[in-house]
Design a protein around this motif. Structure first.
Motif, PDB file in Angstrom:
ATOM      1  N   UNK A 171     -37.941 -38.569 -43.877  1.00 62.22           N
ATOM      2  CA  UNK A 171     -36.855 -38.308 -44.771  1.00 62.22           C
ATOM      3  C   UNK A 171     -36.850 -36.755 -44.963  1.00 62.22           C
ATOM      4  N   UNK A 172     -35.561 -36.357 -45.410  1.00 62.87           N
ATOM      5  CA  UNK A 172     -35.373 -34.955 -45.773  1.00 62.87           C
ATOM      6  C   UNK A 172     -36.311 -34.832 -47.195  1.00 62.87           C
ATOM      7  N   UNK A 173     -37.232 -33.775 -47.155  1.00 59.86           N
ATOM      8  CA  UNK A 173     -38.050 -33.841 -48.438  1.00 59.86           C
ATOM      9  C   UNK A 173     -37.171 -33.355 -49.687  1.00 59.86           C
ATOM     10  N   UNK A 174     -37.717 -33.529 -50.627  1.00 57.95           N
ATOM     11  CA  UNK A 174     -37.224 -33.350 -52.170  1.00 57.95           C
ATOM     12  C   UNK A 174     -37.807 -32.210 -52.533  1.00 57.95           C
ATOM     13  N   UNK A 186     -28.834 -31.914 -46.588  1.00 57.96           N
ATOM     14  CA  UNK A 186     -29.510 -31.434 -45.302  1.00 57.96           C
ATOM     15  C   UNK A 186     -30.024 -29.966 -45.352  1.00 57.96           C
ATOM     16  N   UNK A 187     -28.859 -29.168 -45.918  1.00 63.60           N
ATOM     17  CA  UNK A 187     -29.370 -27.804 -46.273  1.00 63.60           C
ATOM     18  C   UNK A 187     -30.442 -27.659 -47.087  1.00 63.60           C
ATOM     19  N   UNK A 228     -34.278 -39.098 -38.237  1.00 61.82           N
ATOM     20  CA  UNK A 228     -33.843 -37.940 -39.215  1.00 61.82           C
ATOM     21  C   UNK A 228     -35.040 -37.226 -39.490  1.00 61.82           C
ATOM     22  N   UNK A 229     -36.403 -37.426 -39.401  1.00 58.92           N
ATOM     23  CA  UNK A 229     -37.532 -36.552 -39.601  1.00 58.92           C
ATOM     24  C   UNK A 229     -37.353 -35.490 -38.440  1.00 58.92           C
ATOM     25  N   UNK A 230     -37.473 -35.952 -37.301  1.00 59.34           N
ATOM     26  CA  UNK A 230     -37.560 -34.794 -36.000  1.00 59.34           C
ATOM     27  C   UNK A 230     -36.175 -34.044 -36.413  1.00 59.34           C
ATOM     28  N   UNK A 231     -35.339 -34.489 -36.496  1.00 62.40           N
ATOM     29  CA  UNK A 231     -33.913 -33.889 -36.596  1.00 62.40           C
ATOM     30  C   UNK A 231     -34.008 -32.635 -37.543  1.00 62.40           C
ATOM     31  N   UNK A 232     -34.240 -33.070 -38.983  1.00 64.59           N
ATOM     32  CA  UNK A 232     -34.339 -32.049 -40.001  1.00 64.59           C
ATOM     33  C   UNK A 232     -35.418 -31.215 -40.104  1.00 64.59           C
ATOM     34  N   UNK A 233     -36.491 -31.732 -39.905  1.00 63.19           N
ATOM     35  CA  UNK A 233     -37.800 -30.948 -39.820  1.00 63.19           C
ATOM     36  C   UNK A 233     -37.962 -29.972 -38.646  1.00 63.19           C
ATOM     37  N   UNK A 234     -37.749 -30.507 -37.609  1.00 62.05           N
ATOM     38  CA  UNK A 234     -38.019 -29.526 -36.273  1.00 62.05           C
ATOM     39  C   UNK A 234     -36.545 -28.967 -35.752  1.00 62.05           C
ATOM     40  N   UNK A 252     -25.970 -38.691 -46.258  1.00 61.46           N
ATOM     41  CA  UNK A 252     -26.486 -37.508 -46.430  1.00 61.46           C
ATOM     42  C   UNK A 252     -25.350 -36.259 -46.447  1.00 61.46           C
ATOM     43  N   UNK A 253     -25.018 -35.535 -47.456  1.00 64.58           N
ATOM     44  CA  UNK A 253     -24.300 -34.479 -47.599  1.00 64.58           C
ATOM     45  C   UNK A 253     -24.576 -33.238 -46.958  1.00 64.58           C
ATOM     46  N   UNK A 254     -23.706 -32.202 -46.764  1.00 65.05           N
ATOM     47  CA  UNK A 254     -24.268 -30.987 -46.019  1.00 65.05           C
ATOM     48  C   UNK A 254     -25.339 -30.089 -47.152  1.00 65.05           C
TER      49      UNK A 254
END
Length: 260
Positions: free
Chosen positions: A1-4, A195-196, A223-229, A190-192
């Motif tokens: 997931x997108x990290x906090x 993700x930002x 979502x992990x590959x998408x957001x972090x890579x 997930x809002x903009x």
């Protein structure tokens, strides 16, 4: 997931995902994406042009703020074009893993209310089966395939950035679905800004630079590959290698050949 992140650790600008990733620091002819199989290179300038042209075409086709678009693609450079074009148009991509069975895909498309589905030639038969009984109005496929509109029909030729009124705190930028390992797959809104914040957390940690070449070991539709890579790598100006193969040997070969 997108990290906090710890509150106040760094400022999160009131910008959209596309503004943050692609327009903050234009990089011209620098390589942005490399297809591991063919060696095909897409520069940052080419990526931006394709994104804005497609976003304009989506808007002309009636896809806009709040509309959901299914993205059913392998890890190819075109995935980045589709995802960013959708968010640039104000719509919401819901990524579908290429290995998702038609029945599961139908459920995701129906629950998300997707109006459009973008797919790949080898995945078209599954896509056409999956959209039955859903709200999907049109299936768009790369190349020229029967029973689907060509993706090129969405590309307007207008490469100027489109202007869409969005509230990064309120408008959705991504609607990924969980793997469903402990229950039915469920959508995560997930809002903009969400993700930002995740992208900038990685950027501010100094983990990625323009000198890096990146490859995701998990599908970029995850979502992990998408957001972090994919998103974080492009934001940093790195080269992102896309790999449509799924085997371990294929991964190791790509790591060696592309010097990741």
């Amino acid at each position: 997931m997108i990290p906090s992140r710890p509150e106040g650790a760094y400022p999160v600008p009131e910008t959209t995902v596309t503004q943050t990733v692609l327009t903050a620091r234009p990089r011209g002819t620098r390589p942005a994406l490399v297809d591991a199989t063919s060696g095909r290179v897409t520069s940052y300038a080419e990526l931006a042009s394709a994104v804005w042209s497609t976003a304009s075409g989506l808007i002309r086709a009636g896809i806009g703020v709040g509309d959901v678009v299914g993205v059913h693609l392998p890890d190819v450079p075109e995935l980045a074009v589709a995802l960013h074009a959708i968010t640039a148009a104000g719509a919401v991509p819901t990524p579908v893993r290429p290995t998702t069975p038609a029945e599961t895909m139908t459920r995701q498309l129906a629950e998300s209310g997707a109006r459009l589905l973008i797919t790949w030639p080898v995945l078209l038969d599954i896509a056409l089966e999956a959209v039955k009984g859903t709200q999907v109005e049109q299936v768009v496929c790369f190349g020229h395939e029967p029973d689907a509109e060509p993706f090129s029909s969405l590309q307007s030729g207008d490469v100027r950035p489109v202007e869409v009124a969005l509230d990064p705190r309120m408008n959705l930028a991504l609607l990924p679905y969980t793997r469903g390992t402990t229950g039915p797959p469920r959508g995560i809104r997930l809002t903009h800004r969400n993700v930002v914040a995740g992208v900038l957390q990685i950027a501010c940690a100094g983990l990625i630079s323009e000198a890096d070449t990146m490859l995701s070991a998990v599908p970029l539709t995850d979502v992990v590959g998408l957001a972090t890579v994919l998103y974080a790598g492009l934001h940093a100006g790195a080269v992102v290698v896309t790999r449509s193969g799924t085997g371990r040997l294929d991964l190791l070969r790509t790591l060696q050949d592309r010097r990741v």
